[in-house]
Design an enzyme around this catalytic site. Structure first.
Site, PDB file in Angstrom:
ATOM      1  N   GLU A   1       9.466   2.703  10.654  1.00 51.08           N
ATOM      2  CA  GLU A   1      10.571   3.646  10.481  1.00 51.08           C
ATOM      3  C   GLU A   1       9.917   5.009  10.380  1.00 51.08           C
ATOM      4  O   GLU A   1       9.056   5.217   9.519  1.00 51.08           O
ATOM      5  CB  GLU A   1      11.362   3.248   9.225  1.00 51.08           C
ATOM      6  CG  GLU A   1      12.775   3.749   9.224  1.00 51.08           C
ATOM      7  CD  GLU A   1      12.897   5.113   8.606  1.00 51.08           C
ATOM      8  OE1 GLU A   1      13.077   6.086   9.369  1.00 51.08           O
ATOM      9  OE2 GLU A   1      12.780   5.218   7.391  1.00 51.08           O
TER      10      GLU A   1
ATOM     11  N   GLY B   1       6.806   6.128   7.715  1.00 48.57           N
ATOM     12  CA  GLY B   1       5.990   7.335   7.628  1.00 48.57           C
ATOM     13  C   GLY B   1       6.102   8.131   8.913  1.00 48.57           C
ATOM     14  O   GLY B   1       7.115   8.034   9.617  1.00 48.57           O
ATOM     15  N   SER B   2       5.059   8.874   9.221  1.00 46.10           N
ATOM     16  CA  SER B   2       5.149   9.784  10.368  1.00 46.10           C
ATOM     17  C   SER B   2       5.114   9.004  11.684  1.00 46.10           C
ATOM     18  O   SER B   2       4.576   7.897  11.762  1.00 46.10           O
ATOM     19  CB  SER B   2       3.986  10.771  10.337  1.00 46.10           C
ATOM     20  OG  SER B   2       2.792  10.097  10.641  1.00 46.10           O
TER      21      SER B   2
ATOM     22  N   LYS C   1       0.867  -1.185   0.000  1.00 52.35           N
ATOM     23  CA  LYS C   1       0.000   0.000   0.000  1.00 52.35           C
ATOM     24  C   LYS C   1       0.902   1.233   0.000  1.00 52.35           C
ATOM     25  O   LYS C   1       1.408   1.648   1.039  1.00 52.35           O
ATOM     26  CB  LYS C   1      -0.883  -0.023   1.245  1.00 52.35           C
ATOM     27  CG  LYS C   1      -2.198   0.728   1.154  1.00 52.35           C
ATOM     28  CD  LYS C   1      -2.104   2.192   0.814  1.00 52.35           C
ATOM     29  CE  LYS C   1      -1.988   3.123   1.981  1.00 52.35           C
ATOM     30  NZ  LYS C   1      -1.745   4.538   1.575  1.00 52.35           N
TER      31      LYS C   1
ATOM     32  N   CYS D   1      13.507  11.545   6.022  1.00 53.33           N
ATOM     33  CA  CYS D   1      13.557  11.331   7.479  1.00 53.33           C
ATOM     34  C   CYS D   1      14.977  11.537   7.970  1.00 53.33           C
ATOM     35  O   CYS D   1      15.191  11.760   9.151  1.00 53.33           O
ATOM     36  CB  CYS D   1      13.028   9.977   7.930  1.00 53.33           C
ATOM     37  SG  CYS D   1      12.657   8.854   6.664  1.00 53.33           S
TER      38      CYS D   1
ATOM     39  N   VAL E   1       1.420   8.263  12.911  1.00 53.90           N
ATOM     40  CA  VAL E   1       0.742   7.108  12.307  1.00 53.90           C
ATOM     41  C   VAL E   1       1.421   5.812  12.745  1.00 53.90           C
ATOM     42  O   VAL E   1       0.752   4.835  13.121  1.00 53.90           O
ATOM     43  CB  VAL E   1       0.710   7.226  10.763  1.00 53.90           C
ATOM     44  CG1 VAL E   1       0.135   5.967  10.134  1.00 53.90           C
ATOM     45  CG2 VAL E   1      -0.090   8.452  10.340  1.00 53.90           C
ATOM     46  N   GLY E   2       2.762   5.799  12.743  1.00 52.27           N
ATOM     47  CA  GLY E   2       3.496   4.582  13.120  1.00 52.27           C
ATOM     48  C   GLY E   2       3.139   4.142  14.537  1.00 52.27           C
ATOM     49  O   GLY E   2       2.888   2.964  14.794  1.00 52.27           O
TER      50      GLY E   2
ATOM     51  N   GLU F   1       9.901  17.691  13.868  1.00 49.96           N
ATOM     52  CA  GLU F   1      10.238  17.417  12.470  1.00 49.96           C
ATOM     53  C   GLU F   1       9.362  18.285  11.571  1.00 49.96           C
ATOM     54  O   GLU F   1       8.137  18.245  11.655  1.00 49.96           O
ATOM     55  CB  GLU F   1      10.001  15.940  12.158  1.00 49.96           C
ATOM     56  CG  GLU F   1      10.440  15.577  10.751  1.00 49.96           C
ATOM     57  CD  GLU F   1      10.253  14.104  10.431  1.00 49.96           C
ATOM     58  OE1 GLU F   1       9.156  13.572  10.692  1.00 49.96           O
ATOM     59  OE2 GLU F   1      11.203  13.493   9.906  1.00 49.96           O
TER      60      GLU F   1
HETATM   61  C1  UN1 Z   1      14.663   8.773   4.174  1.00 52.07           C
HETATM   62  O1  UN1 Z   1      15.331   9.665   4.678  1.00 52.07           O
HETATM   63  O2  UN1 Z   1      13.436   8.862   4.174  1.00 52.07           O
HETATM   64  O3  UN1 Z   1      20.122   7.769   3.558  1.00 52.07           O
HETATM   65  C2  UN1 Z   1      15.314   7.603   3.545  1.00 52.07           C
HETATM   66  C3  UN1 Z   1      19.441   8.319   2.710  1.00 52.07           C
HETATM   67  C4  UN1 Z   1      18.672   7.487   1.711  1.00 52.07           C
HETATM   68  C5  UN1 Z   1      17.419   6.959   2.327  1.00 52.07           C
HETATM   69  C6  UN1 Z   1      16.665   8.001   3.065  1.00 52.07           C
HETATM   70  N1  UN1 Z   1      19.509   6.429   1.242  1.00 52.07           N
HETATM   71  O4  UN1 Z   1      19.348   9.521   2.667  1.00 52.07           O
END
Ligand code: UN1
Length: 513
Positions: free
Chosen positions: A266, A244-245, A191, A300, A248-249, A401
Site C-alpha cells: 500500500e 510505505g513509499s 518491522k 497516503c 520502496v514498495g 506526493e
Molecule cells: C493513510 O492514509 O496512511 O482513511 C491511512 C483514513 C485512515 C487511514 C489512512 N482511516 O484516513
C-alpha cells in the site's frame, strides 16, 4: 552515570530517564545481537527523547523468522474461533490503554491528540472485526457434476509473514496487518518504521498480555535499510505486507516476484477533492482543511489537490485561505492545536523543497510556505499550512506526493475536465467530490480511477470493515482491511477439496451418460 534498572517485562529505565525497549522474539524481550541502539525523538520538541530502541541486525531478524516458523504449525492448528478469542482480548486491552497509547503516539510522531486517539480506535475496531472473522473465515461449497461427491473451497493460512509498517499511522496500520494475519493462522515478524518504535513496542506489549503463544508475533526494531529487505527476501518468509513509499514498495515487489513470494504493498497518493459549482462550499472547505492538513498532510489519503469548478473558484480560494489562516499550529498534546509538526528534519526539508519547486513552477502561493521557527516552535519541525492556487495539472506539485501540509488548487471548466485532472496522475488511492447533484455523484463514482471514492466527504476517513487500497502506483497486490476483497485475501490462499463417497471411480467431464 547511566544506571540500568530492570522494570518488570520489557523496559529498562536508565539513570537518564530515557527508557530502553527491546525486541520481542519467541515470547521474550531481547536486546539486539548488534549491541547497538537508536533513539526516538519528539518532532515537536527535539530535546525530548522518547526512548531508546534496538538497532537490529540480520541476525535478530533471522532469529525472529525462526521463532515465527517454529510457532506456525501449532498456531495454524488452533481453531480460528480460539484465535479470535485472543484478538477479542487484544481489543479490550487496547481500549483500556487507549489514552496512554494515544499520548505516546503524539509525543513520538506529532499528530494531534484527537487524531492519535482515532488511530488507536482504528486498531481497536480492527481487533474486534478480525476476532469475529475467527467464527466466519468462510469458504464456498458448490455442487459436483457427479453422484455422491462434494466440492468446497476453503481458506488456508500462507505461513510466516513480514509485516513492514510506516510511521504515519503507527498503531492502526500495524493493526490492519497483524490482526488479519494472525486470525488467518499465520505467524509474523513485525518491522515497524524506525521513526515510531515506541508505538510498536507498546502495541506488542499489549498484544502479548492477551495470551498469544510465543513466536506467533515477533517484533524487530530497526531501519528498513538494515533489515527491511533482508526480512522481505528471506526464504523463511512466505508473504510480505508493506505500507510505505512507492519507491520502496516497488523495489520490494520486484525483489519478491523474482523469488515467488506473496507481496502486497500500500503506497502513495495524490488524492483529489473535486468541488462542483453546486457544492455546499462551507462543507467543501471544512472537508478540504481536514483532508489537506489533518496529520500535517502526512497520510497516503491526504487531499493534496483540490480541483474547483471555475464558477466558484475565486470564492473557494478566498474562503479556504481565510480558514487555513485560523489553524493553530503547535504540539499535538495541546488539545487546542489543529496541526502538529512533520515527522523529522528530512521530511521538513523535503516539504520545503517542494514549496520552492511550486514557486519556481509559477504556482500562486496564497498562504504559508515557511518553516515556523520562533519561540517554542523552533524546537520542532513545524511548517505553515501551505496553499498554492492556480496550479496547472502538469506541475510537479500537482503530480508528486509531498506528504506534508501543502495543498494545490486547480481550476476546472466542468465535471469532465475535473475528472480528467483527478485521474491524470500516477496514483489512485482516494478521491472525493462535493456536489448536490445526484447525476454528478453517479458520474464521479463511475469515472474516478481510485480505490476509494467519497461523496460530500474528504479523501480521508476510511472505515475498517471495507477494503482499503488503490489503483495504479498506489497499490500492488491485495488490499488491506475488512470486507469482500479485503485483507483476508492477502493472508490466506484458497484450497479446493473434492470428496468422492460413491465407492467407485467417477470421471469428471467423461462420465456424462
Ligand atoms: C493513510 O492514509 O496512511 O482513511 C491511512 C483514513 C485512515 C487511514 C489512512 N482511516 O484516513
Amino acid at each position: 552515570m547511566s544506571r540500568a534498572v530492570e522494570v518488570p517485562g520489557r523496559e529498562v529505565a536508565s539513570g537518564t530517564e530515557v527508557p530502553e525497549f527491546r525486541n520481542f522474539i519467541d515470547g521474550e524481550w531481547r536486546s539486539s545481537e548488534s549491541g547497538r541502539t537508536f533513539r526516538s525523538v519528539n518532532p515537536a520538541d527535539t530535546g525530548d527523547v522518547v526512548g531508546t530502541f534496538q538497532q537490529s541486525s540480520a541476525a535478530d531478524a533471522a532469529a525472529a523468522i525462526r521463532a515465527a516458523e517454529t510457532a506456525h504449525p501449532a498456531w495454524r492448528a488452533t481453531p480460528a474461533p480460539k484465535r479470535g478469542e485472543i484478538l477479542y482480548a487484544f481489543g479490550a486491552l487496547l481500549a483500556e490503554h487507549k489514552e496512554r497509547l494515544a499520548r505516546a503516539m503524539t509525543r513520538e510522531m506529532g499528530k494531534v491528540i484527537a487524531e492519535a486517539r482515532g488511530d488507536v480506535q482504528e486498531a481497536i475496531d480492527m481487533a474486534y472485526y478480525m476476532a469475529g472473522e475467527g467464527r466466519r473465515l468462510s469458504g464456498e461449497t458448490v455442487p459436483s457434476e457427479l453422484f455422491a461427491k462434494d466440492c468446497k473451497s476453503v481458506r488456508v493460512p500462507i505461513g510466516t509473514f513480514a509485516l513492514i509498517t510506516p510511521w504515519n499511522f503507527p498503531t492502526a496500520i500495524p493493526a490492519w496487518k497483524i490482526f488479519p494475519c494472525l486470525i488467518s493462522g499465520n505467524t509474523a515478524v513485525f518491522k515497524p518504521s524506525s521513526y515510531t518504535p515506541i508505538a510498536a513496542a507498546r502495541l506488542v506489549e499489549i498484544i502479548t498480555e492477551a495470551g498469544l503463544p510465543p513466536g506467533v508475533l515477533n517484533l524487530v526494531q530497526g531501519t528498513g535499510e538494515e533489515i527491511g529487505e533482508y526480512l522481505a527476501t528471506h526464504p523463511g518468509i512466505d508473504g510480505v505486507s508493506f505500507t510505505g513509499s512507492s519507491a520502496v514498495g516497488e523495489r520490494l515487489a520486484r525483489l519478491c516476484s523474482g523469488i515467488e513470494k506473496e507481496i502486497s504493498c500500500e503506497m502513495g497518493g495524490k488524492n483529489p477533492i473535486i468541488v462542483m459549482d453546486d457544492a455546499r462550499l462551507d462543507l467543501a472547505i471544512e472537508g478540504a482543511l481536514w483532508g489537506g492538513f489533518g496529520t500535517s498532510g502526512q497520510r497516503c489519503t491526504a487531499a493534496s489537490r483540490i480541483i474547483v469548478h471555475e464558477k466558484v473558484y475565486d470564492r473557494f480560494v478566498e474562503m479556504f485561505t481565510a480558514m487555513a489562516k485560523r489553524l493553530k499550529i503547535g504540539s499535538g498534546l495541546d488539545p487546542s492545536v489543529h496541526m502538529g509538526p512533520v515527522i523529522n528534519r528530512a521530511q521538513m526539508e523535503k516539504v520545503l523543497g517542494y514549496i520552492e519547486i511550486g514557486k519556481k513552477e509559477g504556482a500562486n502561493l496564497v498562504h504559508g510556505g515557511r518553516a515556523l521557527n520562533y519561540g517554542l516552535l523552533a524546537k520542532g519541525f513545524f511548517i505553515e499550512p501551505t496553499i498554492f492556487a492556480d496550479v496547472r495539472p502538469e506541475m510537479r506539485i500537482a503530480q508528486e506526493e509531498i506528504f506534508g501540509p501543502v495543498v494545490a488548487i486547480l481550476k476546472a471548466k466542468d465535471l469532465k475536465h475535473a475528472i480528467e485532472m483527478a485521474n491524470g496522475v500516477k496514483y489512485g488511492l482516494s478521491s472525493s467530490i462535493y456536489t448536490q447533484d445526484v447525476n454528478n455523484t453517479a458520474i464521479a463514482e463511475r469515472d474516478l480511477d481510485a480505490g476509494i471514492v467519497y461523496i460530500n466527504a474528504p479523501t480521508i476517513g476510511a472505515e475498517i470493515q471495507l477494503p482499503f487500497g488503490g489503483t495504479k502506483r498506489s497499490g500492488l497486490g491485495r488490499k488491506e482491511a475488512g470486507g469482500r476483497g479485503g485483507s483476508l485475501d492477502m493472508f490466506t490462499k484458497w484450497k479446493v477439496i473434492y470428496r468422492d463417497f460413491s465407492g467407485r471411480l467417477q470421471k469428471a467431464q467423461i462420465d456424462k451418460e
